[in-house]
Design a protein around this motif. Structure first.
Motif, PDB file in Angstrom:
ATOM      1  N   PRO A  22     102.823 109.211  53.538  1.00 43.01           N
ATOM      2  CA  PRO A  22     104.182 108.432  53.593  1.00 43.01           C
ATOM      3  C   PRO A  22     104.550 107.688  54.682  1.00 43.01           C
ATOM      4  CG  PRO A  22     104.527 110.650  52.526  1.00 43.01           C
ATOM      5  CD  PRO A  22     103.221 110.715  53.140  1.00 43.01           C
ATOM      6  N   LEU A  23     104.926 106.295  54.729  1.00 48.06           N
ATOM      7  CA  LEU A  23     105.205 105.521  55.953  1.00 48.06           C
ATOM      8  C   LEU A  23     106.821 105.500  55.885  1.00 48.06           C
ATOM      9  CD1 LEU A  23     102.663 102.574  55.185  1.00 48.06           C
ATOM     10  CD2 LEU A  23     102.512 104.432  56.678  1.00 48.06           C
ATOM     11  N   SER A  24     107.228 105.685  57.050  1.00 43.87           N
ATOM     12  CA  SER A  24     108.586 105.587  57.442  1.00 43.87           C
ATOM     13  C   SER A  24     109.139 104.225  57.584  1.00 43.87           C
ATOM     14  CB  SER A  24     109.007 106.333  58.869  1.00 43.87           C
ATOM     15  OG  SER A  24     108.175 105.620  59.715  1.00 43.87           O
ATOM     16  N   ILE A  62     107.773 104.169  43.459  1.00 45.54           N
ATOM     17  CA  ILE A  62     107.882 104.442  44.739  1.00 45.54           C
ATOM     18  C   ILE A  62     108.388 105.800  44.891  1.00 45.54           C
ATOM     19  CG2 ILE A  62     108.755 103.604  47.083  1.00 45.54           C
ATOM     20  CD1 ILE A  62     108.847 100.762  45.932  1.00 45.54           C
ATOM     21  N   GLU A  63     107.649 106.688  45.684  1.00 46.38           N
ATOM     22  CA  GLU A  63     108.097 107.860  45.808  1.00 46.38           C
ATOM     23  C   GLU A  63     108.875 108.258  47.354  1.00 46.38           C
ATOM     24  OE1 GLU A  63     105.386 111.002  45.174  1.00 46.38           O
ATOM     25  OE2 GLU A  63     104.019 110.188  43.580  1.00 46.38           O
ATOM     26  N   THR A  64     109.674 108.891  47.312  1.00 43.67           N
ATOM     27  CA  THR A  64     110.541 109.209  48.501  1.00 43.67           C
ATOM     28  C   THR A  64     110.203 110.460  48.951  1.00 43.67           C
ATOM     29  OG1 THR A  64     112.284 107.516  48.010  1.00 43.67           O
ATOM     30  CG2 THR A  64     112.668 109.114  49.810  1.00 43.67           C
ATOM     31  N   ALA A  76     103.401 104.691  47.373  1.00 40.07           N
ATOM     32  CA  ALA A  76     103.171 104.326  46.089  1.00 40.07           C
ATOM     33  C   ALA A  76     101.871 104.806  45.566  1.00 40.07           C
ATOM     34  CB  ALA A  76     103.251 102.910  45.557  1.00 40.07           C
ATOM     35  N   ARG A  77     101.804 106.033  44.897  1.00 45.28           N
ATOM     36  CA  ARG A  77     100.404 106.584  44.576  1.00 45.28           C
ATOM     37  C   ARG A  77      99.684 105.808  43.510  1.00 45.28           C
ATOM     38  NH1 ARG A  77     100.668 111.770  47.092  1.00 45.28           N
ATOM     39  NH2 ARG A  77     102.627 112.480  47.104  1.00 45.28           N
ATOM     40  N   ASP A 158     115.554 105.998  37.790  1.00 47.25           N
ATOM     41  CA  ASP A 158     115.238 106.341  39.144  1.00 47.25           C
ATOM     42  C   ASP A 158     115.717 107.722  39.478  1.00 47.25           C
ATOM     43  OD1 ASP A 158     114.020 103.884  39.244  1.00 47.25           O
ATOM     44  OD2 ASP A 158     115.797 103.029  40.283  1.00 47.25           O
ATOM     45  N   ARG A 159     116.093 108.649  38.661  1.00 47.54           N
ATOM     46  CA  ARG A 159     116.680 109.728  38.747  1.00 47.54           C
ATOM     47  C   ARG A 159     117.573 109.729  40.204  1.00 47.54           C
ATOM     48  NH1 ARG A 159     116.325 110.828  34.299  1.00 47.54           N
ATOM     49  NH2 ARG A 159     114.642 112.233  33.284  1.00 47.54           N
TER      50      ARG A 159
END
Length: 318
Positions: A22-24, A62-64, A76-77, A158-159
């Motif tokens: 993950p990139l900040s 896009i995952e957080t 983003a896997r 997006d939950r």
């Protein structure tokens, strides 16, 4: 400006797809030229959040992720953003085209049209419609008049938890509700949202036409598990008495309450300007009857009459 934004979105997508961790925000700002040129942190944050939402709208997953230091990162896997080859026959393609027509008069019209274009570019056949003649006179439409529909649809996808003001049928003023949205469903011309009500600690169903003001999304995780099957329509139907196994006797003012008349299993016209109706009695019927105000009087059963009276007194005191 359009070219600059497209380039910025492309660069952000490449960064998120190309990273293994993950990139900040700080790292992304230092990697993308347009973000480096942002005047201040506030300007960058606004730009980044808009770009992230735009990429999600385009379909990028896009995952957080939060690291051990508590810093939020994004990625983003590739396995989550890779689709198998599209293979549809003529009837399946026609069914998708028919489904897209449902949204022609809604704000999803552009998304539905764009999805069809992408599928056709991927090889979906454009043969003649095998259903032609079966739906030429009547075409499907789902009315979407509520401003809350689009933000709630995106929140379900997006939950993302949401906050909105909601006015119950028996309340004089709206109340603020904090909800983890699960699903939207249309039933008899009205849209309903099912989700987890954080304040009440239980599942609830909300009618979109009773949401007032704006729907505000929150950057937080769900606290309750999302069920595999969300029975919005069944829940609303039971509230409306659709699954009732008893009958109620009500008096209804002549020329009023047509939805009640449509549900009636028996009607006796009165000479005093009031008709007597037998209607199915199930959970939530008291709340529905209150909506008709002075045009309805409950004759029986006694527990239904008491519930309606209690609701009317609560409204009068508000």
């Amino acid at each position: 400006m359009a070219i600059a934004k497209a380039e910025r979105l492309m660069n952000l997508a490449l960064c998120l797809l190309g990273t293994r961790r993950p990139l900040s925000k700080r790292e992304l700002r230092g990697s993308i030229e347009a973000y480096m040129e942002a005047g201040n942190d506030e300007s960058f944050n606004r730009m980044f959040e808009r770009d992230k939402d735009d990429l999600r709208e385009l379909g990028l997953v896009i995952e957080t992720v939060e690291n051990l230091e508590g810093e939020t990162g994004y990625l983003a896997r590739r396995d989550s953003n890779r689709l198998p080859p599209v293979s549809l026959d003529a009837e399946e393609a026609a069914a998708l085209g028919l489904a897209a027509k449902v949204w022609q008069q809604a704000r999803l019209a552009g998304a539905a049209s764009g999805a069809l274009q992408k599928l056709r570019a991927g090889g979906m056949p454009e043969a003649g419609d095998p259903y032609e003649g079966q739906h030429s006179a009547i075409e499907p439409r789902i009315p979407v008049h509520e401003a809350a529909f689009e933000p709630l649809m995106l929140a379900c996808r997006d939950r993302r938890p949401v906050v909105f003001d909601y006015r119950k049928s028996t309340a004089a003023r709206p109340e603020t509700r904090q909800v983890e949205p699960w699903a939207l469903e249309c039933w008899r011309g009205h849209w309903y949202l099912a989700g987890y009500d954080r304040d009440r600690g239980a599942e609830r169903v909300f009618r979109l036409s009773r949401i007032t003001g704006k729907v505000r999304s929150r950057a937080a995780r769900y606290t309750a598990e999302v069920p595999d099957v969300v029975t919005v329509r069944e829940t609303v139907a039971s509230w409306a008495g659709e699954s009732a196994d008893r009958s109620a006797l009500i008096r209804l003012r002549a020329g009023a309450g047509y939805p009640l008349r449509a549900k009636a299993t028996g009607v006796r016209e009165g000479a005093d300007g009031w008709d007597e109706l037998e209607i199915p009695y199930g959970h939530g019927l008291d709340a529905w009857l209150v909506e008709f105000g002075p045009d309805v009087v409950v004759v029986g059963p006694a527990d239904l009459r008491a519930d309606v009276v209690d609701r009317l007194r609560a409204v009068a005191k508000a």
